[in-house]
Design an enzyme around this catalytic site. Structure first.
Site, mmCIF file in Angstrom:
data_model
loop_
_atom_site.group_PDB
_atom_site.id
_atom_site.type_symbol
_atom_site.label_atom_id
_atom_site.label_comp_id
_atom_site.label_asym_id
_atom_site.label_seq_id
_atom_site.Cartn_x
_atom_site.Cartn_y
_atom_site.Cartn_z
ATOM 1 N N LYS A 81 2.302 0.550 -0.834
ATOM 2 C CA LYS A 81 2.055 -0.714 -1.529
ATOM 3 C C LYS A 81 0.868 -1.511 -0.959
ATOM 4 O O LYS A 81 -0.257 -1.097 -1.125
ATOM 5 C CB LYS A 81 3.360 -1.505 -1.603
ATOM 6 C CG LYS A 81 4.385 -0.669 -2.417
ATOM 7 C CD LYS A 81 5.616 -1.353 -2.880
ATOM 8 C CE LYS A 81 6.376 -0.405 -3.821
ATOM 9 N NZ LYS A 81 7.725 -0.092 -3.449
ATOM 10 N N ASP A 98 11.467 1.858 6.879
ATOM 11 C CA ASP A 98 10.676 2.029 5.659
ATOM 12 C C ASP A 98 10.153 0.647 5.265
ATOM 13 O O ASP A 98 10.870 -0.160 4.671
ATOM 14 C CB ASP A 98 11.532 2.644 4.560
ATOM 15 C CG ASP A 98 10.718 2.901 3.289
ATOM 16 O OD1 ASP A 98 9.542 2.476 3.233
ATOM 17 O OD2 ASP A 98 11.275 3.516 2.350
ATOM 18 N N TYR A 124 16.174 2.418 -0.887
ATOM 19 C CA TYR A 124 15.280 3.228 -1.719
ATOM 20 C C TYR A 124 14.107 3.694 -0.874
ATOM 21 O O TYR A 124 13.486 2.891 -0.167
ATOM 22 C CB TYR A 124 14.775 2.433 -2.924
ATOM 23 C CG TYR A 124 13.886 3.259 -3.835
ATOM 24 C CD1 TYR A 124 14.413 4.332 -4.555
ATOM 25 C CD2 TYR A 124 12.531 2.991 -3.960
ATOM 26 C CE1 TYR A 124 13.602 5.112 -5.382
ATOM 27 C CE2 TYR A 124 11.718 3.753 -4.790
ATOM 28 C CZ TYR A 124 12.258 4.812 -5.496
ATOM 29 O OH TYR A 124 11.450 5.578 -6.311
HETATM 30 C C1 LIG Z 1 8.209 1.485 -3.492
HETATM 31 C C2 LIG Z 1 8.977 2.034 -2.341
HETATM 32 C C3 LIG Z 1 8.924 3.400 -1.990
HETATM 33 C C4 LIG Z 1 8.211 4.413 -2.833
HETATM 34 O O1 LIG Z 1 6.851 4.225 -2.866
HETATM 35 P P1 LIG Z 1 6.005 4.926 -4.037
HETATM 36 O O2 LIG Z 1 4.590 4.565 -3.731
HETATM 37 O O3 LIG Z 1 6.528 4.362 -5.313
HETATM 38 O O4 LIG Z 1 6.255 6.391 -3.935
HETATM 39 C C5 LIG Z 1 9.577 3.809 -0.849
HETATM 40 N N1 LIG Z 1 10.256 2.941 -0.093
HETATM 41 C C6 LIG Z 1 10.342 1.642 -0.387
HETATM 42 C C7 LIG Z 1 11.096 0.717 0.519
HETATM 43 C C8 LIG Z 1 9.717 1.142 -1.536
HETATM 44 O O5 LIG Z 1 9.842 -0.154 -1.855
#
Ligand SMILES: *Cc1c(COP(=O)(O)O)cnc(C)c1O
Length: 445
Positions: free
Chosen positions: A263, A234, A142
């Protein structure tokens, strides 16, 4: 538990917000509880019910809901100095200096406003730098709500995973299974010269929690080097949680070209960042030719919260505390499963945890991964534990969502709303909380 007021609020929300929420995962069935405030490791809902919280905002909250004093004062000082300016501030430089000092692959950064925005910009940067179009992603990975990664299928037949994305966009994305080095080699054999980047979470953190098998990231690193492609980690979820201040890349000893953050790096405020080698990050405008911009980017309140948050972690034994609680909880869950549901799998590392309702675990549990699946080849569960996103999707997700989540909620434990999303321990959690949680699992499993 009484949920009258939440029900009423959801009724109003359904009239004015799509699906009654502003992020799809919040729409728990039949209706979500509305939160009034946080208190340490707990949240209190609109009906006054109190829950022990393991959602932690889906990852950003390292300290729970009561911010340490220095974080609190940094936020207040910057908010009351006028929230933002459209001109640079010292606090952006300080947070960038902190991150580049601690994260192995990062020399330079660009701050943005969400994890999604970070991965969008990282993909554009990789395409701009290489002059290539294709991006390899992991099935079940994701990277936020963005066009290049909301893609299903496989490298031969990629297709949009949502309405609203043209098939012609999806064709530039090549999804492969996580933890499968041969599939990675095949995709490079076929498309190597067109691959701008491999974009992966170091640990699948939004699809169960799937750790990498030994050598997997090294294979990706080598393939990218051999073909002139970039490796993008990521770390939006793992950054400043797994591996502490060096992040998951430090824990695994693999150096990506680019890293995306979100985050925790914003201390509970909207944030994202792209970090990496200076020669790559300098491709962003205005120093380079890859356009990138944002009204709120580097927002002073966010930067202040993020910096105070990370400095506090550097000066206190935050990670030791939460990781040891994590280990205790995962070990306790493993013991429980031996009695209640030997086919299920405890997953997680550091302060992340989840129980995946896998269907085919071995009845005999060896102690190899007693504190959460680490993909240890000598574990009796190795052949049955989830290694890819589809392994997690094959688990008993309906039981998780319809029965188990509610049974935990009614006992005052707030877990993430489906089987796929990770759960988090904060420094506000205590050993007594872990005991309470294990008792609730024993009841609900
Ligand atoms: C939460 C998340 C995102 C997206 O971040 P948002 O601030 O919700 O746009 C992207 N990559 C990973 C691995 C995530 O856990």
């Amino acid at each position: 538990m009484n949920h009258e007021r939440s029900r009423e609020l959801y009724g109003r929300a359904l009239s004015v917000l799509a699906g009654g929420v502003n992020s799809s995962v919040r729409a728990t069935k039949p209706y979500p509880f509305f939160i009034e405030r946080g208190d340490g490791a707990h949240v209190i809902d609109a009906d006054g019910n109190r829950y022990l919280d393991y959602v932690m905002g889906y990852g950003p909250l390292l300290y729970g809901h009561t911010l340490p004093d220095p974080v609190q004062s940094a936020v207040q000082a910057h908010a009351s100095a006028g929230p933002m300016y459209g001109a640079p501030t010292e606090i952006e430089v300080e947070l960038a200096e902190f991150v580049s000092r601690h994260v192995p692959s990062v020399e330079m950064l660009r701050f943005v406003n969400s994890g999604t925005e970070a991965t969008v910009s990282a993909v554009r940067l990789a395409r701009g730098h290489t002059g290539r179009n294709k991006i390899v992603v992991m099935q079940g990975g994701y990277h936020g709500a963005q066009e290049s990664t909301l893609v299903d299928g496989d490298a031969e037949n990629p297709r949009p995973s949502t309405a609203g994305i043209p098939q012609s966009f999806a064709e530039h994305t090549l999804p492969i299974p996580f933890n499968d080095p041969e599939a990675a080699e095949r995709v490079f054999e076929q498309h190597g010269d067109d691959i701008a980047a491999v974009l992966t979470e170091p640990i699948l953190g939004n699809m169960g929690i799937v750790m990498p098998v030994d050598g997997y990231h090294e294979t990706l690193r080598d393939l990218c080097d051999d073909h002139g492609s970039l490796l993008i980690f990521d770390e939006v979820i793992t950054g400043f949680r797994v591996g502490g201040l060096q992040c998951a890349q430090g824990k695994f000893g693999v150096t990506p070209d680019l890293t995306t953050f979100g985050k925790i790096v914003g201390g509970g405020f909207p944030v994202g960042a792209i970090g990496g080698r200076a020669d790559l990050i300098e491709h962003f405008s205005p120093s380079g030719d890859v356009f990138q911009s944002g009204t709120f980017s580097g927002h002073p309140v966010t930067m202040a919260a993020g910096l105070a948050n990370l400095e506090y972690a550097a000066e206190h034994d935050v990670y030791e505390h939460i990781n040891s609680l994590g280990e205790q909880l995962r070990a306790g869950l493993s013991d429980l499963l031996a009695d209640h549901a030997p086919e299920y799998t405890v997953v997680g590392t550091d302060s992340m945890f989840k129980v995946i309702f896998t269907r085919h675990g071995a009845a005999d549990r060896a102690p190899a991964c007693a504190t959460g699946c680490q993909q240890a080849p000598d574990c009796a569960q190795f052949d049955a534990c989830p290694k890819t996103g589809s392994d997690v999707a094959d688990a008993d997700t309906e039981r998780w969502e319809r029965l188990f989540w509610h049974a935990m909620k009614e006992q005052g434990i707030f877990l993430t709303a489906n089987q796929y999303e990770s759960q988090f321990i904060s420094s506000a959690h205590t050993e007594a909380d872990i005991e309470t949680t294990l008792a609730a699992y024993a009841e609900a499993l």
